[in-house]
Design a protein around this motif. Structure first.
Motif, PDB file in Angstrom:
ATOM      1  N   MET A 129       0.852  -1.194   0.000  1.00 23.54           N
ATOM      2  CA  MET A 129       0.000   0.000   0.000  1.00 23.54           C
ATOM      3  C   MET A 129       0.888   1.245   0.000  1.00 23.54           C
ATOM      4  O   MET A 129       1.785   1.389   0.826  1.00 23.54           O
ATOM      5  CB  MET A 129      -0.888   0.013   1.261  1.00 23.54           C
ATOM      6  CG  MET A 129      -1.769   1.248   1.376  1.00 23.54           C
ATOM      7  SD  MET A 129      -2.814   1.142   2.854  1.00 23.54           S
ATOM      8  CE  MET A 129      -3.556   2.765   2.790  1.00 23.54           C
ATOM      9  N   PRO A 130       0.700   2.156  -0.986  1.00 25.46           N
ATOM     10  CA  PRO A 130       1.565   3.328  -1.058  1.00 25.46           C
ATOM     11  C   PRO A 130       1.364   4.237   0.144  1.00 25.46           C
ATOM     12  O   PRO A 130       0.280   4.356   0.694  1.00 25.46           O
ATOM     13  CB  PRO A 130       1.101   4.018  -2.355  1.00 25.46           C
ATOM     14  CG  PRO A 130      -0.309   3.552  -2.549  1.00 25.46           C
ATOM     15  CD  PRO A 130      -0.337   2.151  -2.036  1.00 25.46           C
ATOM     16  N   HIS A 131       2.443   4.883   0.556  1.00 32.17           N
ATOM     17  CA  HIS A 131       2.401   5.785   1.705  1.00 32.17           C
ATOM     18  C   HIS A 131       2.839   7.165   1.220  1.00 32.17           C
ATOM     19  O   HIS A 131       4.027   7.430   1.044  1.00 32.17           O
ATOM     20  CB  HIS A 131       3.332   5.264   2.795  1.00 32.17           C
ATOM     21  CG  HIS A 131       3.313   6.132   4.027  1.00 32.17           C
ATOM     22  ND1 HIS A 131       2.420   5.942   5.053  1.00 32.17           N
ATOM     23  CD2 HIS A 131       4.075   7.194   4.389  1.00 32.17           C
ATOM     24  CE1 HIS A 131       2.636   6.837   5.999  1.00 32.17           C
ATOM     25  NE2 HIS A 131       3.629   7.623   5.613  1.00 32.17           N
ATOM     26  N   THR A 132       1.885   8.031   0.913  1.00 32.84           N
ATOM     27  CA  THR A 132       2.173   9.352   0.369  1.00 32.84           C
ATOM     28  C   THR A 132       2.244  10.370   1.493  1.00 32.84           C
ATOM     29  O   THR A 132       1.308  10.517   2.265  1.00 32.84           O
ATOM     30  CB  THR A 132       1.081   9.773  -0.641  1.00 32.84           C
ATOM     31  OG1 THR A 132       0.976   8.779  -1.644  1.00 32.84           O
ATOM     32  CG2 THR A 132       1.444  11.103  -1.289  1.00 32.84           C
ATOM     33  N   SER A 133       3.353  11.077   1.566  1.00 31.68           N
ATOM     34  CA  SER A 133       3.555  12.051   2.632  1.00 31.68           C
ATOM     35  C   SER A 133       2.746  13.318   2.376  1.00 31.68           C
ATOM     36  O   SER A 133       2.544  13.735   1.233  1.00 31.68           O
ATOM     37  CB  SER A 133       5.041  12.405   2.735  1.00 31.68           C
ATOM     38  OG  SER A 133       5.226  13.482   3.633  1.00 31.68           O
ATOM     39  N   LEU A 134       2.297  13.929   3.461  1.00 30.22           N
ATOM     40  CA  LEU A 134       1.574  15.200   3.377  1.00 30.22           C
ATOM     41  C   LEU A 134       2.492  16.387   3.645  1.00 30.22           C
ATOM     42  O   LEU A 134       2.031  17.514   3.771  1.00 30.22           O
ATOM     43  CB  LEU A 134       0.423  15.221   4.395  1.00 30.22           C
ATOM     44  CG  LEU A 134      -0.644  14.139   4.273  1.00 30.22           C
ATOM     45  CD1 LEU A 134      -1.691  14.320   5.367  1.00 30.22           C
ATOM     46  CD2 LEU A 134      -1.292  14.178   2.906  1.00 30.22           C
ATOM     47  N   GLU A 135       3.796  16.135   3.695  1.00 31.11           N
ATOM     48  CA  GLU A 135       4.734  17.196   4.066  1.00 31.11           C
ATOM     49  C   GLU A 135       4.699  18.346   3.070  1.00 31.11           C
ATOM     50  O   GLU A 135       4.873  19.503   3.446  1.00 31.11           O
ATOM     51  CB  GLU A 135       6.145  16.618   4.172  1.00 31.11           C
ATOM     52  CG  GLU A 135       7.119  17.555   4.875  1.00 31.11           C
ATOM     53  CD  GLU A 135       8.418  16.855   5.251  1.00 31.11           C
ATOM     54  OE1 GLU A 135       9.291  17.506   5.834  1.00 31.11           O
ATOM     55  OE2 GLU A 135       8.534  15.642   4.953  1.00 31.11           O
ATOM     56  N   PHE A 136       4.470  18.046   1.780  1.00 31.03           N
ATOM     57  CA  PHE A 136       4.454  19.113   0.777  1.00 31.03           C
ATOM     58  C   PHE A 136       3.250  20.037   0.964  1.00 31.03           C
ATOM     59  O   PHE A 136       3.215  21.136   0.384  1.00 31.03           O
ATOM     60  CB  PHE A 136       4.458  18.514  -0.634  1.00 31.03           C
ATOM     61  CG  PHE A 136       3.126  17.986  -1.096  1.00 31.03           C
ATOM     62  CD1 PHE A 136       2.338  18.695  -1.992  1.00 31.03           C
ATOM     63  CD2 PHE A 136       2.656  16.769  -0.628  1.00 31.03           C
ATOM     64  CE1 PHE A 136       1.113  18.206  -2.419  1.00 31.03           C
ATOM     65  CE2 PHE A 136       1.439  16.272  -1.046  1.00 31.03           C
ATOM     66  CZ  PHE A 136       0.661  17.004  -1.942  1.00 31.03           C
ATOM     67  N   LEU A 137       2.275  19.625   1.774  1.00 23.50           N
ATOM     68  CA  LEU A 137       1.124  20.467   2.080  1.00 23.50           C
ATOM     69  C   LEU A 137       1.289  21.179   3.421  1.00 23.50           C
ATOM     70  O   LEU A 137       0.328  21.753   3.949  1.00 23.50           O
ATOM     71  CB  LEU A 137      -0.158  19.624   2.095  1.00 23.50           C
ATOM     72  CG  LEU A 137      -0.629  19.108   0.737  1.00 23.50           C
ATOM     73  CD1 LEU A 137      -1.824  18.175   0.911  1.00 23.50           C
ATOM     74  CD2 LEU A 137      -0.998  20.255  -0.185  1.00 23.50           C
ATOM     75  N   GLY A 138       2.491  21.147   3.972  1.00 30.54           N
ATOM     76  CA  GLY A 138       2.751  21.867   5.218  1.00 30.54           C
ATOM     77  C   GLY A 138       2.462  21.074   6.473  1.00 30.54           C
ATOM     78  O   GLY A 138       2.375  21.653   7.561  1.00 30.54           O
ATOM     79  N   VAL A 139       2.316  19.750   6.355  1.00 23.62           N
ATOM     80  CA  VAL A 139       2.048  18.894   7.520  1.00 23.62           C
ATOM     81  C   VAL A 139       3.340  18.196   7.919  1.00 23.62           C
ATOM     82  O   VAL A 139       3.956  17.508   7.105  1.00 23.62           O
ATOM     83  CB  VAL A 139       0.960  17.851   7.194  1.00 23.62           C
ATOM     84  CG1 VAL A 139       0.690  16.974   8.413  1.00 23.62           C
ATOM     85  CG2 VAL A 139      -0.318  18.534   6.739  1.00 23.62           C
ATOM     86  N   ILE A 176      -7.763  17.121   2.978  1.00 23.37           N
ATOM     87  CA  ILE A 176      -6.838  17.491   1.910  1.00 23.37           C
ATOM     88  C   ILE A 176      -7.277  18.792   1.250  1.00 23.37           C
ATOM     89  O   ILE A 176      -6.458  19.659   0.927  1.00 23.37           O
ATOM     90  CB  ILE A 176      -6.739  16.365   0.866  1.00 23.37           C
ATOM     91  CG1 ILE A 176      -6.086  15.126   1.494  1.00 23.37           C
ATOM     92  CG2 ILE A 176      -5.936  16.823  -0.350  1.00 23.37           C
ATOM     93  CD1 ILE A 176      -4.689  15.369   2.023  1.00 23.37           C
ATOM     94  N   GLU A 177      -8.580  18.948   1.050  1.00 23.52           N
ATOM     95  CA  GLU A 177      -9.089  20.182   0.442  1.00 23.52           C
ATOM     96  C   GLU A 177      -8.706  21.394   1.294  1.00 23.52           C
ATOM     97  O   GLU A 177      -8.265  22.415   0.776  1.00 23.52           O
ATOM     98  CB  GLU A 177     -10.607  20.108   0.288  1.00 23.52           C
ATOM     99  CG  GLU A 177     -11.212  21.349  -0.360  1.00 23.52           C
ATOM    100  CD  GLU A 177     -12.716  21.251  -0.483  1.00 23.52           C
ATOM    101  OE1 GLU A 177     -13.307  22.137  -1.118  1.00 23.52           O
ATOM    102  OE2 GLU A 177     -13.308  20.300   0.065  1.00 23.52           O
ATOM    103  N   ALA A 178      -8.847  21.269   2.620  1.00 22.46           N
ATOM    104  CA  ALA A 178      -8.495  22.373   3.514  1.00 22.46           C
ATOM    105  C   ALA A 178      -6.997  22.660   3.471  1.00 22.46           C
ATOM    106  O   ALA A 178      -6.566  23.811   3.471  1.00 22.46           O
ATOM    107  CB  ALA A 178      -8.935  22.048   4.941  1.00 22.46           C
ATOM    108  N   LEU A 179      -6.187  21.601   3.440  1.00 23.96           N
ATOM    109  CA  LEU A 179      -4.736  21.784   3.376  1.00 23.96           C
ATOM    110  C   LEU A 179      -4.319  22.458   2.076  1.00 23.96           C
ATOM    111  O   LEU A 179      -3.449  23.336   2.061  1.00 23.96           O
ATOM    112  CB  LEU A 179      -4.029  20.435   3.509  1.00 23.96           C
ATOM    113  CG  LEU A 179      -4.099  19.759   4.882  1.00 23.96           C
ATOM    114  CD1 LEU A 179      -3.533  18.341   4.799  1.00 23.96           C
ATOM    115  CD2 LEU A 179      -3.340  20.569   5.930  1.00 23.96           C
TER     116      LEU A 179
END
Length: 338
Positions: free
Chosen positions: A1-11, A73-76
């Motif tokens: 299962m892929p694990h996509t980081s949210l770091e590029f969205l400031g998390v 995700i929309e809010a981020l």
């Protein structure tokens, strides 16, 4: 299962891990999800507050609930876009890009559309398109204050659509915006919805039951008035004559003093009592008081204009009974607000 980081969205990684744990467990009480808690570490209240502040979780009755991934995700994305847009607009303003482009069109351009030395003191702008172009240019170069009146009291949906980008640009840059509008606005839900939208972003709005004169004033240095008040589509007069602009500012201030603030949105009764817990934005502002060294930095971290940020700070200090910002942060921690 892929694990996509949210770091590029400031998390940050720890915030993302906390959110993923919330999704797996369906929520948590005052402590973090057990699987995310270290056996030798006290539960971290900051992570809970950060999750709520980022829009990843909601908090009610001491319980944390994860926000649905699509909504989160929309809010981020919206938050990230707002920050990037503000950075780009500041870069454009700092590098005089618009002025350099105007130089291609005008043989003797000014470096400031509002009060440039080479600008004529009076211009006749015929037609709606020329007026809109002038407003766009004047708005871009405004630095401190924007004053506007809407005598009819009605802002049609198509006008809202064309006005919103300029209004939001002004508020994002921390420019003071004051708008006077006729009492007919009170009976028009669309107009009132837009006014409350502007107020939430930092604008100052007042409603007048007395006759108003149509005028737009930029930095108290340039002003627009209609050529024919009964037919605004004919065009406008743009003046930079100091004496005339000062007279129009004085007129605006008299009309402003006779007007009153609009009622709160339907279902709201006004500011929350001082003992109520703060909302999401208030919590983020309080958190920024602990980390940001300047108002500009705090406003950017929260994703609001500097003026709106300062209004939140002043309101929170009053609620907490704090004499300074450092004390406000301490009192907020004592109340478990952050």
């Amino acid at each position: 299962m892929p694990h996509t980081s949210l770091e590029f969205l400031g998390v940050r990684p720890e915030e993302e891990a906390f959110y993923r744990a919330l999704l797996r467990t369906g929520g948590a009480g005052l402590e973090e999800p057990a699987e995310h808690r270290s056996p030798d570490e006290e539960p971290t209240r900051a992570l809970r507050e950060q999750a709520v502040g980022l829009g990843l979780a909601t908090s009610a009755d001491g319980l944390l609930r994860p926000v649905a991934p699509a909504r989160a995700i929309e809010a981020l994305v919206e938050r990230r876009v707002a920050l990037v847009r503000a950075e780009l607009e500041n870069a454009v303003a700092d590098n005089d890009i618009v002025a350099s482009l105007l130089a291609e069109r005008n043989p003797a351009p000014a470096d400031n559309a509002v009060a440039g030395n080479d600008r004529p003191t009076m211009e006749r702008l015929e037609g709606v398109d020329r007026v809109r172009a002038a407003i766009d240019e004047l708005t871009f170069f405004t630095r401190t204050e924007s004053l506007t009146t809407w005598p009819s009291g009605l802002i049609p949906p198509q006008v809202v659509a064309t006005s919103r980008p300029a209004d939001e640009r002004i508020l994002r840059r921390g420019i003071r915006m004051r708008t006077l509008i006729g009492a007919a606005a009170l009976d028009d839900p669309g107009t009132m919805a837009y006014l409350h939208e502007l107020i939430a972003k930092g604008a100052e709005i007042r409603i007048s039951r007395l006759p108003l004169e149509r005028v737009l004033i930029f930095d108290r240095a340039a002003a627009l008035t209609p050529i024919d008040p009964a037919a605004s589509s004919r065009g406008a007069l743009l003046t930079r004559e100091p004496g005339l602009v000062a007279t129009l500012v004085s007129l605006f201030e008299r009309m402003w003093g006779q007007a009153h603030e609009p009622p709160p949105p339907s279902g709201e009764s006004g500011p929350e009592p001082a003992d109520d817990r703060p909302g999401e934005i208030e919590r983020r502002v309080l958190e920024s008081l602990c980390t940001a060294d300047k108002d500009e930095t705090g406003a950017r971290d929260v994703g609001i204009s500097v003026r709106t940020y300062r209004k939140y700070v002043a309101s929170l200090m009053q609620q907490l009974g704090a004499s300074n910002r450092f004390q406000a942060a301490l009192l907020a921690r004592e109340r478990s607000w952050i």
